[in-house]
Design a protein around this motif. Structure first.
Motif, short mmCIF file in Angstrom:
data_model
loop_
_atom_site.label_atom_id
_atom_site.label_comp_id
_atom_site.label_asym_id
_atom_site.label_seq_id
_atom_site.Cartn_x
_atom_site.Cartn_y
_atom_site.Cartn_z
N LEU A 49 0.86 -1.18 0.00
CA LEU A 49 0.00 0.00 0.00
C LEU A 49 0.89 1.23 0.00
O LEU A 49 1.78 1.36 0.85
CB LEU A 49 -0.90 0.00 1.24
CG LEU A 49 -1.74 1.26 1.46
CD1 LEU A 49 -2.75 1.46 0.33
CD2 LEU A 49 -2.45 1.22 2.81
N ILE A 50 0.67 2.13 -0.95
CA ILE A 50 1.41 3.39 -1.00
C ILE A 50 0.44 4.52 -0.66
O ILE A 50 -0.60 4.67 -1.30
CB ILE A 50 2.04 3.64 -2.38
CG1 ILE A 50 3.13 2.59 -2.65
CG2 ILE A 50 2.65 5.05 -2.45
CD1 ILE A 50 3.80 2.74 -4.01
N GLN A 51 0.79 5.28 0.35
CA GLN A 51 0.01 6.47 0.70
C GLN A 51 0.72 7.69 0.15
O GLN A 51 1.85 8.00 0.54
CB GLN A 51 -0.14 6.60 2.21
CG GLN A 51 -0.87 7.90 2.61
CD GLN A 51 -1.17 7.97 4.08
OE1 GLN A 51 -1.98 7.19 4.59
NE2 GLN A 51 -0.53 8.89 4.80
N VAL A 52 0.08 8.38 -0.78
CA VAL A 52 0.63 9.61 -1.35
C VAL A 52 0.14 10.78 -0.49
O VAL A 52 -1.06 11.02 -0.38
CB VAL A 52 0.19 9.79 -2.81
CG1 VAL A 52 0.68 11.13 -3.36
CG2 VAL A 52 0.72 8.64 -3.67
N ASP A 53 1.08 11.46 0.12
CA ASP A 53 0.77 12.63 0.95
C ASP A 53 0.96 13.90 0.14
O ASP A 53 2.06 14.14 -0.38
CB ASP A 53 1.68 12.69 2.18
CG ASP A 53 1.32 11.67 3.24
OD1 ASP A 53 0.45 10.83 2.99
OD2 ASP A 53 1.94 11.72 4.33
N PHE A 54 -0.07 14.71 0.04
CA PHE A 54 0.06 16.03 -0.57
C PHE A 54 0.53 17.00 0.51
O PHE A 54 -0.19 17.28 1.47
CB PHE A 54 -1.29 16.48 -1.15
CG PHE A 54 -1.81 15.56 -2.22
CD1 PHE A 54 -1.01 15.21 -3.30
CD2 PHE A 54 -3.10 15.05 -2.16
CE1 PHE A 54 -1.49 14.37 -4.30
CE2 PHE A 54 -3.59 14.21 -3.15
CZ PHE A 54 -2.79 13.87 -4.22
N TYR A 55 1.74 17.50 0.32
CA TYR A 55 2.43 18.17 1.41
C TYR A 55 2.94 19.53 0.96
O TYR A 55 2.95 19.83 -0.23
CB TYR A 55 3.60 17.26 1.86
CG TYR A 55 4.05 17.45 3.28
CD1 TYR A 55 3.27 17.02 4.34
CD2 TYR A 55 5.28 18.04 3.55
CE1 TYR A 55 3.70 17.18 5.65
CE2 TYR A 55 5.72 18.21 4.86
CZ TYR A 55 4.92 17.77 5.89
OH TYR A 55 5.35 17.95 7.19
N GLY A 56 3.38 20.36 1.90
CA GLY A 56 3.90 21.68 1.58
C GLY A 56 5.09 22.02 2.43
O GLY A 56 5.86 21.14 2.76
#
Length: 334
Positions: A49-56
């Motif tokens: 499972l890959i969790q893509v985090d939208f980050y800044g």
């Protein structure tokens, strides 16, 4: 699970006191290069499972890229999306898209500490901005809240109850783990606040949800005592990767220097070997520990106290029926 964070840019619409990134940055990532890195990570972890985090920074400043990445990857197997955000740039279109694509959102909101720690660039407060956005924020289907504990923020119980009232969410109170933030006195103030929160939960165990910060440290203890699982560091470069400034690195904090070369040395720190909570403790931020050339003493004071208080809580209410159900859930289902 592999966490793959996309650090779109350090740019942010707020200027939080505990955040040292370049909030006025004009840089942004090349989305095509991110997809190349994603394919590499996927090829190395085909069934994970890959969790893509939208980050800044603030990820909502890069909405077009969030949409593109989501549309490109959402139909893949074993993928999920997550986004921490201050939420102040949300509108109805964004909320609808986030809901339609099952993107988990964690609201950066400090409650009673908001106007102390999370200010605008002109130093104005931000609480009133959140009040305006609340009807929209509450439309999000999968919403949580993370709240940073900074030096001087010791009234944990009061803030927990305040955020519960405002958002109807159980906030994840998280320590700032940077070098040179905590003094011995400020760390002990937080310890007193944590004990007050634990006492409140013990007294009200049948009637209230367990505060997330208590559950977090309880899980660390249970994973070792019940499952013999020990996790010695945050996972940077292993279970956590970051795509930052068009390259794949261990964590966004390592983007500007060669400290990543010391990761193998600091995954297991010699100074931790004799510590009473070694088997439970996640050791804080790997990057900050490397900068400090070892564990950060005043943060260790808080970690040791937190785990000691959780052990006290277990001892005092282990026969409580409701608490027992929580323990069984965490041991057998998590």
């Amino acid at each position: 699970m592999i966490v793959l964070s996309i650090a779109f840019s350090e740019a942010c619409n707020l200027s939080c006191s505990y955040c040292n990134v370049d909030k006025l940055s004009k840089k942004s990532i090349n989305t095509d290069l991110f997809f190349e890195s994603y394919k590499k990570v996927r090829a190395e972890n085909p069934d994970e499972l890959i969790q893509v985090d939208f980050y800044g920074g603030e990820p909502l400043l890069h909405w077009d890229k969030i949409v593109r990445v989501t549309e490109e990857l959402k139909n893949e197997d074993n993928i999920q999306f997550y986004m921490p955000t201050n939420g102040l740039l949300l509108d109805q279109e964004k909320v609808d898209f986030l809901n339609e694509n099952n993107i988990r959102v964690s609201l950066s909101y400090d409650g009673l500490w908001q106007d102390i720690n999370r200010k605008q660039h002109d130093n104005r407060a931000t609480s009133y901005l959140y009040e305006k956005k609340l009807p929209l924020i509450k439309q999000l289907n999968d919403l949580s809240c993370h709240t940073m504990i900074y030096a001087g923020n010791s009234n944990l119980l009061e803030n927990h109850l305040f955020i519960k009232k405002v958002l109807n969410l159980n906030p994840d109170l998280t320590l700032i783990r940077d070098v040179d933030v905590w003094t011995y006195e400020s760390a002990n103030d937080v310890n007193k606040g944590f004990s007050e929160l634990v006492d409140w939960y013990i007294e009200n165990v049948d009637d209230v949800e367990m505060p997330q910060i208590i559950l977090t440290y309880l899980r660390h203890i249970l994973r070792y005592t019940a499952k013999d699982i020990t996790i010695d560091y945050c996972g940077a470069g292993d279970t956590h990767l970051s795509f930052s400034e068009d390259k794949l690195i261990a964590c966004n904090r390592f983007k500007d220097d060669d400290l990543y070369l010391k990761i193998p040395e600091y995954k297991n720190m010699a100074a931790c070997e004799s510590c009473s909570v070694k088997k439970f403790c996640r050791k804080g931020c790997l990057y900050e520990n490397i900068k400090n050339e070892g564990p950060i003493g005043n943060i260790c004071i808080m970690y040791r106290h937190f785990y000691k208080e959780i052990q006290r809580m277990i001892s005092e209410i282990r026969s409580n029926e409701y608490f027992t159900r929580i323990l069984k859930r965490e041991v057998y289902e998590s």
